[in-house]
Design a protein around this motif. Structure first.
Motif, short mmCIF file in Angstrom:
data_model
loop_
_atom_site.label_atom_id
_atom_site.label_comp_id
_atom_site.label_asym_id
_atom_site.label_seq_id
_atom_site.Cartn_x
_atom_site.Cartn_y
_atom_site.Cartn_z
N HIS A 9 0.83 -1.21 0.00
CA HIS A 9 0.00 0.00 0.00
C HIS A 9 0.86 1.26 0.00
O HIS A 9 2.01 1.24 0.48
CB HIS A 9 -0.88 0.05 1.24
N PHE A 10 0.27 2.34 -0.51
CA PHE A 10 0.84 3.68 -0.35
C PHE A 10 -0.25 4.57 0.24
O PHE A 10 -1.43 4.41 -0.07
CB PHE A 10 1.28 4.27 -1.69
N TRP A 11 0.17 5.49 1.10
CA TRP A 11 -0.76 6.53 1.54
C TRP A 11 -0.01 7.74 2.09
O TRP A 11 1.14 7.64 2.51
CB TRP A 11 -1.75 6.00 2.58
N VAL A 52 -2.17 -1.75 -3.78
CA VAL A 52 -3.57 -2.08 -3.49
C VAL A 52 -4.22 -0.94 -2.72
O VAL A 52 -3.61 -0.31 -1.86
CB VAL A 52 -3.64 -3.40 -2.68
N GLN A 53 -5.48 -0.71 -3.03
CA GLN A 53 -6.21 0.39 -2.39
C GLN A 53 -6.28 0.25 -0.88
O GLN A 53 -6.33 -0.87 -0.36
CB GLN A 53 -7.62 0.50 -2.97
N SER A 54 -6.32 1.40 -0.20
CA SER A 54 -6.57 1.41 1.24
C SER A 54 -7.67 2.41 1.59
O SER A 54 -8.04 2.53 2.76
CB SER A 54 -5.29 1.76 2.00
N ASP A 55 -8.17 3.14 0.58
CA ASP A 55 -9.24 4.11 0.79
C ASP A 55 -10.31 3.86 -0.27
O ASP A 55 -9.99 3.61 -1.43
CB ASP A 55 -8.68 5.54 0.67
N GLN A 56 -11.57 3.92 0.13
CA GLN A 56 -12.65 3.54 -0.78
C GLN A 56 -13.21 4.76 -1.52
O GLN A 56 -14.36 5.15 -1.33
CB GLN A 56 -13.73 2.78 -0.01
N THR A 57 -12.36 5.33 -2.39
CA THR A 57 -12.77 6.43 -3.25
C THR A 57 -12.13 6.24 -4.62
O THR A 57 -11.02 5.68 -4.73
CB THR A 57 -12.34 7.81 -2.70
N ASP A 58 -12.80 6.74 -5.66
CA ASP A 58 -12.20 6.72 -6.99
C ASP A 58 -10.99 7.65 -7.05
O ASP A 58 -10.05 7.40 -7.81
CB ASP A 58 -13.24 7.12 -8.05
N GLU A 59 -11.01 8.70 -6.22
CA GLU A 59 -9.86 9.61 -6.19
C GLU A 59 -8.59 8.88 -5.75
O GLU A 59 -7.50 9.11 -6.30
CB GLU A 59 -10.14 10.79 -5.23
N HIS A 60 -8.73 8.00 -4.78
CA HIS A 60 -7.58 7.21 -4.31
C HIS A 60 -7.08 6.29 -5.42
O HIS A 60 -5.87 6.14 -5.61
CB HIS A 60 -7.99 6.40 -3.08
N TYR A 73 8.49 0.60 -11.26
CA TYR A 73 8.52 -0.66 -10.52
C TYR A 73 7.14 -1.04 -9.99
O TYR A 73 6.92 -2.19 -9.59
CB TYR A 73 9.55 -0.61 -9.39
N ILE A 74 6.18 -0.09 -9.98
CA ILE A 74 4.80 -0.41 -9.62
C ILE A 74 4.14 -0.97 -10.88
O ILE A 74 3.81 -0.25 -11.82
CB ILE A 74 4.03 0.83 -9.12
N LYS A 75 3.97 -2.28 -10.92
CA LYS A 75 3.57 -2.96 -12.15
C LYS A 75 2.05 -3.01 -12.33
O LYS A 75 1.57 -3.32 -13.43
CB LYS A 75 4.12 -4.39 -12.16
N GLY A 76 1.30 -2.74 -11.27
CA GLY A 76 -0.14 -2.78 -11.39
C GLY A 76 -0.81 -2.18 -10.17
O GLY A 76 -0.18 -2.01 -9.12
N VAL A 77 -2.09 -1.85 -10.32
CA VAL A 77 -2.88 -1.26 -9.24
C VAL A 77 -4.17 -2.06 -9.08
O VAL A 77 -4.82 -2.42 -10.07
CB VAL A 77 -3.22 0.22 -9.55
N VAL A 78 -4.50 -2.38 -7.83
CA VAL A 78 -5.82 -2.90 -7.47
C VAL A 78 -6.54 -1.75 -6.78
O VAL A 78 -6.19 -1.37 -5.66
CB VAL A 78 -5.74 -4.13 -6.54
N LEU A 100 -2.49 0.08 -16.39
CA LEU A 100 -1.90 -0.38 -15.13
C LEU A 100 -2.95 -0.75 -14.09
O LEU A 100 -2.62 -1.33 -13.05
CB LEU A 100 -0.96 0.70 -14.56
N LEU A 101 -4.21 -0.46 -14.36
CA LEU A 101 -5.29 -0.85 -13.45
C LEU A 101 -5.67 -2.30 -13.73
O LEU A 101 -6.17 -2.63 -14.80
CB LEU A 101 -6.50 0.07 -13.63
N LYS A 102 -5.39 -3.16 -12.78
CA LYS A 102 -5.54 -4.61 -12.99
C LYS A 102 -6.75 -5.22 -12.31
O LYS A 102 -7.20 -6.31 -12.67
CB LYS A 102 -4.28 -5.33 -12.50
N GLY A 103 -7.27 -4.56 -11.28
CA GLY A 103 -8.38 -5.14 -10.55
C GLY A 103 -8.94 -4.18 -9.53
O GLY A 103 -8.51 -3.01 -9.43
N PHE A 104 -9.90 -4.67 -8.76
CA PHE A 104 -10.59 -3.85 -7.76
C PHE A 104 -10.77 -4.63 -6.47
O PHE A 104 -10.72 -5.86 -6.45
CB PHE A 104 -11.96 -3.39 -8.29
N ARG A 105 -11.00 -3.86 -5.39
CA ARG A 105 -11.21 -4.47 -4.08
C ARG A 105 -12.21 -3.61 -3.31
O ARG A 105 -12.21 -2.39 -3.42
CB ARG A 105 -9.88 -4.56 -3.31
#
Length: 276
Positions: A9-11, A52-60, A73-78, A100-105
């Motif tokens: 995660h990043f935040w 991977v997401q840690s905040d439930q917003t489209d902005e994040h 080096y960040i190969k994909g985003v969930v 780079l958007l590979k999935g959702f959570r």
């Protein structure tokens, strides 16, 4: 074969937004950015990661995508998007411009309705994800495993990835039902499992590898090495272990497996599942 950390995660820490980070978690009440992770991955010969997401917003989600664009080096985003929105298909169409958007959570573990994933609006959202070709990451507690197995049964063509081996109660040792339910979920061959996050389910200050290995025995027997993905869960792992110790835990456990199986867990499976 490139080595991939399939879950981190990043935040930029916000006390008002990140209310899940409670006072006893002070070590992660900080900013954790790509420039902090990159040297850690390089030190451990990890070639890339999935944010991977840690905040439930489209902005994040858009913020994570901007980080991934700026850091190769960040190969994909969930990411996150509202799976119950009547406008979900249009939103997913907008996201098609981001390879780079590979999935959702969705943070199902925090929902009062423990079976939210089986509600019609939610399953309609999962169907839309499958149609658009996205992976769905499953973040749950053990009591939600039976619902997850039902969900997997409804969508045999959807790729699902279980996060953090569904967070068994390692600290108390009360995980026998979890083991039964993991086996039922793993019977669905389109479900994968991240060997991640385990140290934070143990005693943060006194855990030992032998506390966690029995749970690794369960998921390895259930999923097989072709459906397991290594993830650090950095920086959340810092509550109980630094990056080196988290990686060493998983590396040591799988050291008795073949080189091909180790390559699968530490990179090949993530590359295949998330189409990196």
């Amino acid at each position: 074969m490139p080595r991939i950390d399939a879950h981190q995660h990043f935040w930029e820490y916000s006390e008002t937004r990140d209310t899940w980070i409670t006072p006893e978690m002070s070590v992660i009440r900080n900013n954790f950015m790509p420039e902090h992770l990159q040297p850690i991955l390089a030190q451990h010969h990890i070639d890339g990661c999935i944010a991977v997401q840690s905040d439930q917003t489209d902005e994040h989600t858009h913020w994570l995508l901007s980080l991934a664009t700026a850091n190769t080096y960040i190969k994909g985003v969930v990411g996150w998007t509202d799976l119950q929105s009547p406008h979900l298909e249009q939103q997913l169409e907008l996201y098609r411009q981001y390879p780079l958007l590979k999935g959702f959570r969705h943070i199902l573990q925090g929902e009062t309705n423990r079976a939210l994933m089986l509600e019609p609006d939610f399953t309609k959202g999962i169907a839309a994800l499958g149609k658009a070709g996205y992976v769905y990451d499953i973040l749950i507690y053990p009591d939600q495993l039976p619902y997850t197995a039902q969900l997997a049964g409804l969508f045999p063509a959807q790729v699902f990835v279980l996060d953090h081996i569904a967070k068994p109660a390692i600290k108390t040792g009360d995980w026998q039902q979890w083991a039964v339910d993991i086996q039922a979920l793993a019977a669905h061959e389109h479900v994968y499992c991240k060997v991640s996050g385990m140290v934070t389910e143990a005693d943060w200050h006194q855990w030992q590898p032998q506390d966690i290995y029995p749970c690794l025995d369960v998921v390895t027997a259930a999923f097989g090495t072709n459906r397991l993905l290594y993830g650090s869960d950095w920086p959340v792992c810092l509550l109980a272990a630094n990056y080196s110790r988290m990686l060493q835990l998983v590396t040591n456990y799988y050291s008795r497996f073949s080189a091909a199986e180790q390559e699968a867990i530490f990179g090949e499976n993530a590359i295949r599942v998330y189409r990196l």
